[in-house]
Scaffold this motif. Sequence first.
Motif, mmCIF file in Angstrom:
data_model
loop_
_atom_site.group_PDB
_atom_site.id
_atom_site.type_symbol
_atom_site.label_atom_id
_atom_site.label_comp_id
_atom_site.label_asym_id
_atom_site.label_seq_id
_atom_site.Cartn_x
_atom_site.Cartn_y
_atom_site.Cartn_z
ATOM 1 N N PHE A 135 0.877 -1.175 0.000
ATOM 2 C CA PHE A 135 0.000 0.000 0.000
ATOM 3 C C PHE A 135 0.916 1.227 0.000
ATOM 4 C CE2 PHE A 135 -2.028 -3.601 2.008
ATOM 5 C CZ PHE A 135 -3.190 -3.712 1.259
ATOM 6 N N PRO A 136 1.275 1.734 -1.162
ATOM 7 C CA PRO A 136 2.401 2.662 -1.283
ATOM 8 C C PRO A 136 2.185 4.024 -0.642
ATOM 9 C CG PRO A 136 1.223 2.495 -3.371
ATOM 10 C CD PRO A 136 0.658 1.439 -2.474
ATOM 11 N N ASN A 137 0.936 4.425 -0.471
ATOM 12 C CA ASN A 137 0.671 5.756 0.073
ATOM 13 C C ASN A 137 0.198 5.730 1.519
ATOM 14 O OD1 ASN A 137 1.255 6.966 -2.457
ATOM 15 N ND2 ASN A 137 -0.783 6.399 -3.179
ATOM 16 N N ALA A 138 0.266 4.569 2.155
ATOM 17 C CA ALA A 138 -0.298 4.413 3.494
ATOM 18 C C ALA A 138 0.752 4.568 4.588
ATOM 19 C CB ALA A 138 -0.961 3.049 3.630
ATOM 20 N N ALA A 139 0.315 5.151 5.701
ATOM 21 C CA ALA A 139 1.077 5.066 6.946
ATOM 22 C C ALA A 139 0.688 3.763 7.632
ATOM 23 C CB ALA A 139 0.758 6.257 7.845
ATOM 24 N N TYR A 140 1.673 2.978 8.026
ATOM 25 C CA TYR A 140 1.435 1.708 8.711
ATOM 26 C C TYR A 140 1.549 1.943 10.213
ATOM 27 C CZ TYR A 140 1.905 -0.966 4.322
ATOM 28 O OH TYR A 140 1.730 -1.484 3.060
ATOM 29 N N LEU A 141 0.475 1.693 10.945
ATOM 30 C CA LEU A 141 0.434 1.982 12.376
ATOM 31 C C LEU A 141 0.614 0.709 13.187
ATOM 32 C CD1 LEU A 141 -2.602 4.458 12.518
ATOM 33 C CD2 LEU A 141 -0.215 4.899 11.897
ATOM 34 N N LEU A 142 1.544 0.773 14.131
ATOM 35 C CA LEU A 142 1.874 -0.346 14.997
ATOM 36 C C LEU A 142 2.168 0.204 16.380
ATOM 37 C CD1 LEU A 142 2.564 -3.497 14.810
ATOM 38 C CD2 LEU A 142 4.951 -2.765 14.653
ATOM 39 N N GLN A 143 1.785 -0.528 17.396
ATOM 40 C CA GLN A 143 2.127 -0.093 18.746
ATOM 41 C C GLN A 143 3.628 -0.244 18.978
ATOM 42 O OE1 GLN A 143 0.203 1.184 21.381
ATOM 43 N NE2 GLN A 143 -1.446 1.397 19.855
ATOM 44 N N ARG A 144 4.215 0.761 19.634
ATOM 45 C CA ARG A 144 5.653 0.700 19.933
ATOM 46 C C ARG A 144 5.976 -0.549 20.760
ATOM 47 N NH1 ARG A 144 8.928 4.832 19.498
ATOM 48 N NH2 ARG A 144 7.165 6.291 19.591
ATOM 49 N N ALA A 145 5.091 -0.911 21.678
ATOM 50 C CA ALA A 145 5.319 -2.099 22.508
ATOM 51 C C ALA A 145 5.409 -3.362 21.663
ATOM 52 C CB ALA A 145 4.197 -2.244 23.536
#
Length: 274
Positions: A135-145
Motif C-alpha cells: 500500500f504505497p501511500n499508506a502510513a502503517y500503524l503499529l504499537q511501539r510495545a
Amino acid sequence: MPPSLQLGPYTVIALADGEGPFFSPRREAFPGATADQWAAADRFDPGALDADGRWWLRFRAFAVRSDRGVTLVDAGIGPADGPAASWAPVPGALPASLAAAGIDPADVDTVVLTHLHTDHVGWAVVGGERARPYFPNAAYLLQRAEAEALDRINPQLRSAVLDPLRAADRLRLLDGDAPLRGGGRVLATPGHTPGHQSVLVDAGRDRVAVTGDLLVHAVQLLHPELAYAHEMDAERARVSRERLLRGPAAGTLHLATPHLTEPFLAHRPARPAV
C-alpha cells in the motif's frame, strides 16, 4: 461486493484472504474450555468446525471507508512466498477482495497492523528481495510495545516487514490509543501480544470494533475469561477482551472478526465497562 456494514458515514468492508484449518487442535488452544462450552460455541458458530473435527479459520482483513479516506485493518496471509506460507493457506485473495470492493492499494491511506503474527501482515510488504509496501501511500500503524517485543513474537518479521516499512518511511509507532485520519480510533488491547491493538469506530449509539486476535473463536465471545494458549499474557488479554465486550450498555457493538465464520456479529453488552 464483499460483505459490509454501514455505520453512519463509515462503511466497514470484510475482505476475505483465505480459509483453512488451524495448525493444532482447538482443545489444545483452549485447554480450560469444558464440553458444555464447546457445545455452545459450536451452536453459535458451526462453521468453525470442519467435517473432520478440525478448527476451521477464516482469514480476513477489513477496510473502513468514508469521505475522509480508507483505513485497512490488517494485511492478511499474503502471497505464496509470504511469511505465513509455512502454515496458512497461501496465496491469499486480499488483492482480489480489494478490487471487488473498488479499492486500489494506492487509495489506502492508513494500515493498522493489529499485531505481528504472520497471518495479519502478509500483504503489508511484497516483492521479496526488492521489498516494498504493498500500500504505497499508506502510513502503517503499529504499537511501539509490539515493535519492541518483535524478537519474542517473531524475529523473522524484522527483515520481512518492519525494515522495509522503515526504509520507505511508512512505519508509524503508537503509544496507546490514537485517533485515525479516516475516522475512528486505535485501541490498545494488549495480551495476545504485548502491543496488540484493535480499531473502534463510533457512529451515534452504535459502534463497530475490528478485533484482531482479541477474539479468535466463538468460545471466547461466550466465555471471555477463557485463556487461549497462544496469548503471550493471558490475564492482560482477558482484561482487554472483557473491557471491549462489556463497554457502554447503550446501543449495539458490532464485532468485525478476522477468524470467525461470519465477519460481523452484533453484540449487546450485558454489563457496564470494568
